[in-house]
Write a protein that holds these residues in place. Structure first.
Motif, PDB file in Angstrom:
ATOM      1  N   LEU A  20       0.842  -1.207   0.000  1.00 42.59           N
ATOM      2  CA  LEU A  20       0.000   0.000   0.000  1.00 42.59           C
ATOM      3  C   LEU A  20       0.875   1.255   0.000  1.00 42.59           C
ATOM      4  O   LEU A  20       0.663   2.175  -0.800  1.00 42.59           O
ATOM      5  N   ALA A  21       1.895   1.290   0.876  1.00 44.14           N
ATOM      6  CA  ALA A  21       2.757   2.478   0.963  1.00 44.14           C
ATOM      7  C   ALA A  21       3.504   2.701  -0.359  1.00 44.14           C
ATOM      8  O   ALA A  21       3.603   3.831  -0.848  1.00 44.14           O
ATOM      9  N   LYS A  23       2.636   1.684  -3.391  1.00 44.12           N
ATOM     10  CA  LYS A  23       1.724   2.092  -4.470  1.00 44.12           C
ATOM     11  C   LYS A  23       1.277   3.548  -4.277  1.00 44.12           C
ATOM     12  O   LYS A  23       1.059   4.264  -5.248  1.00 44.12           O
ATOM     13  N   LEU A  24       1.138   3.984  -3.026  1.00 37.31           N
ATOM     14  CA  LEU A  24       0.780   5.389  -2.781  1.00 37.31           C
ATOM     15  C   LEU A  24       1.912   6.300  -3.255  1.00 37.31           C
ATOM     16  O   LEU A  24       1.669   7.341  -3.867  1.00 37.31           O
ATOM     17  N   SER A  25       3.157   5.905  -2.983  1.00 39.57           N
ATOM     18  CA  SER A  25       4.291   6.716  -3.439  1.00 39.57           C
ATOM     19  C   SER A  25       4.350   6.754  -4.966  1.00 39.57           C
ATOM     20  O   SER A  25       4.568   7.810  -5.556  1.00 39.57           O
ATOM     21  N   CYS A  29       1.117  10.279  -4.162  1.00 37.62           N
ATOM     22  CA  CYS A  29       0.167  10.704  -3.123  1.00 37.62           C
ATOM     23  C   CYS A  29       0.876  11.727  -2.223  1.00 37.62           C
ATOM     24  O   CYS A  29       2.007  11.503  -1.780  1.00 37.62           O
ATOM     25  N   LYS A  31       0.043  12.748   0.777  1.00 35.10           N
ATOM     26  CA  LYS A  31      -0.300  12.654   2.205  1.00 35.10           C
ATOM     27  C   LYS A  31       0.910  12.171   3.015  1.00 35.10           C
ATOM     28  O   LYS A  31       1.753  11.454   2.498  1.00 35.10           O
ATOM     29  N   ILE A  33       2.610   9.799   5.692  1.00 35.85           N
ATOM     30  CA  ILE A  33       2.313   8.390   6.025  1.00 35.85           C
ATOM     31  C   ILE A  33       3.307   7.896   7.073  1.00 35.85           C
ATOM     32  O   ILE A  33       4.501   8.180   6.985  1.00 35.85           O
ATOM     33  N   VAL A 283      -5.637   2.667  -3.089  1.00 32.79           N
ATOM     34  CA  VAL A 283      -4.871   3.834  -3.567  1.00 32.79           C
ATOM     35  C   VAL A 283      -5.804   4.760  -4.351  1.00 32.79           C
ATOM     36  O   VAL A 283      -5.812   5.980  -4.150  1.00 32.79           O
ATOM     37  N   ILE A 286      -7.962   6.623  -1.905  1.00 27.18           N
ATOM     38  CA  ILE A 286      -7.214   7.607  -1.097  1.00 27.18           C
ATOM     39  C   ILE A 286      -6.909   8.841  -1.944  1.00 27.18           C
ATOM     40  O   ILE A 286      -7.117   9.976  -1.516  1.00 27.18           O
ATOM     41  N   ILE A 287      -6.447   8.607  -3.170  1.00 27.34           N
ATOM     42  CA  ILE A 287      -6.076   9.723  -4.052  1.00 27.34           C
ATOM     43  C   ILE A 287      -7.315  10.590  -4.332  1.00 27.34           C
ATOM     44  O   ILE A 287      -7.239  11.805  -4.407  1.00 27.34           O
TER      45      ILE A 287
END
Ligand SMILES: Cc1cc2nc3c(=O)[nH]c(=O)nc-3n(C[C@H](O)[C@H](O)[C@H](O)COP(=O)(O)OP(=O)(O)OC[C@H]3O[C@@H](n4cnc5c(N)ncnc54)[C@H](O)[C@@H]3O)c2cc1C
Length: 375
Positions: A20-21, A23-25, A29, A31, A33, A283, A286-287
């Protein structure tokens, strides 16, 4: 004591948390974390296998221990061999994968090497680690829940070994070889040929009770003897217990992810592909600041049918080998791979269910209907 604030907290930096972390990067993203994980990737001595299409194979390539196009299931009297053009069977080195995710995550992500505890407070959840306090707007929880004592589990010990002989078939993975002692539950050997003289061999049980180490060791040795192989060097050992039932969790305000959040095929223990699919969906939400994020995350949607299958295994362990051979011969390689990856295709499911003995299937269906945990 001050309280550190983050947009997102991830409890547990295993497959689900780190995926998850990362894929967010990759999705840029913006935010902040924080991830809490007590163990370094070096301590995760595990091989995570799954079926993958060509694009997944290429993105996972740096972490792969092997890629195969053929796999087999061996019963007492017969065997089924599948090959697939669409999917490969791949084995991922868990340490390399987690280290790869750690490299991808950017500066906005803070990694805390510690267990974390949660405490309910009047306006949310307080996170406690390393004698510090943290809060976050969104908290994703992947900390494993304890399996039920009486629930069906997949438990195994595997050895990565170098053998004295040259392996005759390095193109085919043995997913299940039931020529193993069935006296204490459903028992099979899983074998991955990693090179011409290297193998990962696991003794795997589907039963309620975890056995003593010697049980698995003896089974591995017997299987090697059966296949006229002898160990030159034992390189590594891995072990695991994967619940094949929904684990009972304390009710919480956290968003459960990974196996804890139901991202596992309850009938096979395979979770890697479903964890990836769940992370992709999260993701996107969240985005887009999608408020439905706060609803419970959905794990594998056809979990009820998995539970019917497991009911059959629990009630009729003596015919398990026959059932697995029949169910795999009902499908071709592509169908089998999509089924194992967590396909939600009802037609494939229908073929699998039709391969089960009718009376047993109907009995198990109704038993599950009245006992299933519909969370
Ligand atoms: C040896 C082995 C082989 C496996 N083989 C396969 C396979 O072939 N295919 C497959 O799909 N699956 C396999 N699995 C299952 C595998 O565990 C899952 O694929 C995957 O790891 C699940 O991801 P997860 O994030 O839900 O759980 P995990 O990867 O287990 O992550 C949970 C994390 O939470 C951390 N944690 C625990 N308590 C706390 C706490 N209090 N605070 C903070 N962090 C905490 C743990 O250290 C862990 O890193 C295997 C498991 C093992 C052990």
């Amino acid at each position: 004591m001050t309280i550190d604030e983050f947009d997102i907290a991830i409890l547990g930096g295993g497959n689900a948390g780190m995926t998850l972390a990362a894929k967010l990067s990759l999705a840029s993203c913006d935010k902040s974390i924080i991830i809490f994980e007590p163990h370094s990737p070096k301590l995760k001595s595990a091989t995570w296998s799954t079926w993958a299409d060509d694009s997944e194979v290429s993105s996972l390539k740096p972490y792969l221990k092997g890629i195969w196009k053929r796999w087999k299931i061996v019963g007492n009297q017969s065997e089924v061999v599948h090959k697939s053009l669409d999917f490969s069977y791949i084995a991922i080195d868990a340490t390399k994968y987690l280290e790869g995710c750690a490299k991808i995550i950017d500066d906005r992500v803070k990694l805390i090497s510690s267990y974390v505890e949660t405490k309910k407070i009047s306006d949310g959840i307080l996170l406690l680690a390393q004698e510090k306090k943290f809060i976050a707007d969104l908290i994703f929880d992947s900390r494993p829940a304890n399996p039920d004592e009486n629930g069906l589990k997949q438990h195994f010990i595997g050895w990565e070994i170098e053998v004295n002989q040259t392996l005759t078939d390095t193109d085919t993975v043995t997913l299940m070889d039931f020529r193993a002692d069935q006296s204490r539950g459903i028992h099979f050997i899983y074998a991955l040929p990693l090179s011409g003289n290297k193998l990962l061999v696991e003794s795997t049980m589907l039963s309620k009770n975890v056995e003593n180490d010697d049980w698995y060791y003896d089974a591995i040795e017997e299987w090697l003897t059966l296949n006229k192989l002898s160990i030159k060097e034992k390189l590594r050992e891995e072990r695991g217990v994967i619940p094949m039932h929904k684990t009972k969790l304390p009710s919480s305000d956290l968003i459960d992810i990974g196996v804890r959040g139901g991202s596992v095929r309850l009938s096979s223990g395979y979770s890697f592909s479903i964890v990836q699919q769940q992370a992709n969906a999260l993701v996107e939400k969240i985005i887009n600041n999608d408020s439905s994020l706060l609803l419970k995350t959905k794990g594998y949607p056809l979990g009820f049918l998995d539970s019917v299958f497991n009911r059959v295994l629990l009630d009729y362990p003596s015919i398990a080998a026959e059932i697995f051979v029949k169910h795999s011969s009902a499908l071709d390689g592509n169908e089998f791979a999509s089924f194992m990856r967590g396909s939600q295709n009802i037609r494939i499911w229908f073929k699998v269910m039709s391969a089960l003995p009718k009376f047993i299937f109907i009995q198990s269906f109704f038993k599950t209907l009245f006992s299933y945990d519909y969370r």
